[in-house]
Design an enzyme around this catalytic site. Structure first.
Site, PDB file in Angstrom:
ATOM      1  N   HIS A   2       0.823  -1.219   0.000  1.00 24.30           N
ATOM      2  CA  HIS A   2       0.000   0.000   0.000  1.00 24.30           C
ATOM      3  C   HIS A   2       0.850   1.259   0.000  1.00 24.30           C
ATOM      4  CE1 HIS A   2       0.473   0.025   4.511  1.00 24.30           C
ATOM      5  NE2 HIS A   2       0.482   1.329   4.291  1.00 24.30           N
ATOM      6  N   ASP A   4      -0.307  -7.332   1.055  1.00 32.93           N
ATOM      7  CA  ASP A   4       0.322  -6.051   1.394  1.00 32.93           C
ATOM      8  C   ASP A   4       1.827  -6.220   1.558  1.00 32.93           C
ATOM      9  OD1 ASP A   4       0.468  -3.376   1.819  1.00 32.93           O
ATOM     10  OD2 ASP A   4      -0.363  -3.404   3.846  1.00 32.93           O
ATOM     11  N   SER A  30       4.558   2.405   8.090  1.00 34.77           N
ATOM     12  CA  SER A  30       4.199   1.337   7.157  1.00 34.77           C
ATOM     13  C   SER A  30       5.397   0.893   6.331  1.00 34.77           C
ATOM     14  CB  SER A  30       3.107   1.814   6.199  1.00 34.77           C
ATOM     15  OG  SER A  30       1.840   1.483   6.671  1.00 34.77           O
TER      16      SER A  30
END
Length: 549
Positions: free
Chosen positions: A115, A173, A279
């Site tokens: 992502h 992901d 992330s």
């Protein structure tokens, strides 16, 4: 797109109040791209300013990352930052440009979350490589001696269903970034090759702990969002939360926790975990020898360090097949056949002008089970499927047409760029050559079914998990054919292969001419189409092309 509070932890810091529209035309287009990217990620960005960032001395127990301390570069030399190239160009400040983390997987590859680098969520397309830079060599985003590296290619694990966010279906992901120039930083160790310190061993620990690392926000307000972004890398210990407890928590907000997830955080207590900007960074456990093993990738959470919702991480062990492809040239052939007059020749060409191409030919039955190559190729040697092809050279592996009938699929792996084709020879009919199959989620191929000509279609599941494929038949005008729909399960590494009429037994295919569309429920497929007649020369390959809705 996301439920309130539910975020992916990849977010650029809020920029200085500079109007991008006042910039040059080229920067304007980059700004439009960045705005789109931010909307695609749908992230909540807090109103922090650089003036609010205050670092603590290394080793202090003042709560940071959320709830952690400064991480020394020498302890985590494999951790890198992802920078937005537009922000870096405009503000000349890696601190403002950093939006995600990552780890060095090899001298040429960076591991991060998908992502972080998805540009078009509807089509699951990665951003152009030029949009991302890599910050390395320091734990300080203000360190002018740090290296900033270019990205040459971006690969995402394409399993997120088209049109759904990575948070809704985060099975895929995970992403790989290929560097334009190799780095000399040490690579991180991954979980799946190691027995000592593995995630499974944590199940024997009554209080299993992991460590997360990142440059993300150090505070999160339910109304204001994330803030107090760090310039120095931070670390914090987080308890591993069993997936069933994690699933019970996220079920209250309609988010599925999958076997490909790891959850970590202080349930009922909160206060420690990852946040915006973290992330793509690692969740780590000790390797038992003063080192670290990465078991997951920071993915998403409900708020940050929330006592009711642990952070969710991509489980690296679920993507072994994807990661083992790093640095390899891989050719997928969805169909081979041998015996009863049929022969398959695997013809390989080394495209390099200077390097020898070394690798092997791997053969699988229709269920994806490996077949010993020495039992298929008449050479019979123990290493019958291994090859070393000199620069600009070629090599051919031939099956035995007199052997018992055998069909399946073939994968060729090499350490240098190669090209290949399977040459099918059918006694009394002729020869057809089929190139390696491009990987895609959906493909289209022409199809015919007449009294003398039939189209056969083989579809291989190249993933390490079972998928369903949806097949749709359309006429020459692109209209659906009555009863021209089928859904078939395909095991991991397996393939289905039939004539068109066998896929759609209830459809009226008298003198049919049109197309067949194949879509995978998740992951990628390889496909090949062959047209077969009853007379000499009536044997040819057909184009199979990837499609995007």
């Amino acid at each position: 797109m996301y439920k309130k509070g539910l975020i992916n932890f990849g977010s650029p810091k809020p920029p200085n109040p500079i109007s991008r529209l006042a910039a040059t035309e080229s920067v304007r287009s980059l700004a439009a791209r960045f705005i789109l990217w931010s909307c695609v990620l749908a992230l909540t960005v807090g109103a922090a300013s650089a003036g609010r960032v205050e670092e603590n001395p290394s080793g202090s127990d003042v709560p940071l990352i959320v709830g952690g301390i400064v991480a020394k570069h020498e302890d985590f030399p494999f951790v890198v930052g992802l920078l937005d190239a537009f922000f870096l160009e405009v503000f000349e400040d890696p601190f403002l440009a950093q939006f995600c983390g990552g780890t060095v997987l090899s001298p040429d590859w960076i591991l991060t979350a998908a992502h972080c680098v998805i540009f078009d969520l509807e089509k699951n397309l990665p951003a152009p490589p030029a949009f991302v830079k890599i910050f390395t060599g320091s734990n300080n985003l203000k360190d002018e001696s740090a290296q900033i590296l270019d990205v040459a290619a971006i690969r995402i694990f394409e399993t997120t269903q088209v049109g759904r966010s990575p948070v809704d279906s985060s099975f895929g992901d995970i992403a790989l970034l290929r560097l334009a120039e190799p780095t000399d930083l040490p690579p991180v160790k991954l979980e799946f090759p190691f027995a000592v310190g593995s995630l499974e061993a944590l199940g024997e620990d009554p209080d299993p702990q992991a460590t997360v690392v990142g440059w993300g926000a150090r505070m999160f307000d339910e109304n204001e969002g994330p803030g107090d972004f760090a310039t120095l890398l931070h670390r914090v210990a987080v308890p591993i939360v069993p997936n069933d407890a994690c699933a019970a928590a996220y079920d209250t907000v309609g988010v599925e926790i999958l076997p490909s997830h790891i959850c970590a955080g202080a349930l009922t207590q909160g206060g420690v975990g990852t946040c915006n900007g973290d992330s793509g960074g690692p969740i780590l456990i000790s390797d038992g020898n003063n080192g670290w093993v990465q078991i997951g990738i920071t993915s998403f959470g409900f708020g940050c360090a929330n006592p009711d919702f642990p952070g969710v991480y991509t489980r690296i062990a679920s993507f072994r097949d994807f990661l083992e492809r790093v640095g390899l040239e891989i050719l997928e052939f969805a169909q081979y056949g041998t015996g009863q007059g049929l022969q398959s020749d695997v013809v390989l060409v080394n495209r390099s002008t200077a390097e020898t191409a070394s690798g092997r030919v791997s053969v699988f039955d229709p269920d994806g089970v490996p077949i010993p190559a020495e039992g298929l190729f008449p050479a019979g040697a123990e290493d019958a499927a291994r090859f070393e092809i000199p620069p600009r050279g070629a090599m051919t592996f031939s099956t035995d047409p007199g052997a018992p009938l055998s069909t399946g699929s073939i994968r060729v792996t090499s350490d240098n760029p190669i090209s290949g084709v399977i040459r099918f020879s059918l006694a009394g009919i002729g020869t057809a050559g089929v190139g390696s199959s491009a990987l895609a989620r959906a493909v289209v191929a022409p199809a015919r079914n007449t009294a003398t000509i039939q189209t056969g279609l083989a579809v291989r599941n190249v993933n390490s998990f079972e998928i369903d494929i949806d097949m749709t038949l359309q006429n020459a005008s692109g209209q659906p054919v009555a009863n021209g729909e089928a859904t078939l399960p395909v095991p991991a590494g397996g393939r289905v292969s039939q004539f068109i009429g066998m896929y759609f037994p209830q459809a009226d295919l008298t003198d049919f001419e049109g197309t067949v569309i194949v879509r995978a429920s998740m992951g990628l497929i390889a496909a090949v189409a062959l047209e077969l007649g009853s007379g000499p020369g009536e044997f040819t390959s057909l184009p199979v092309e990837a499609i995007r809705d």
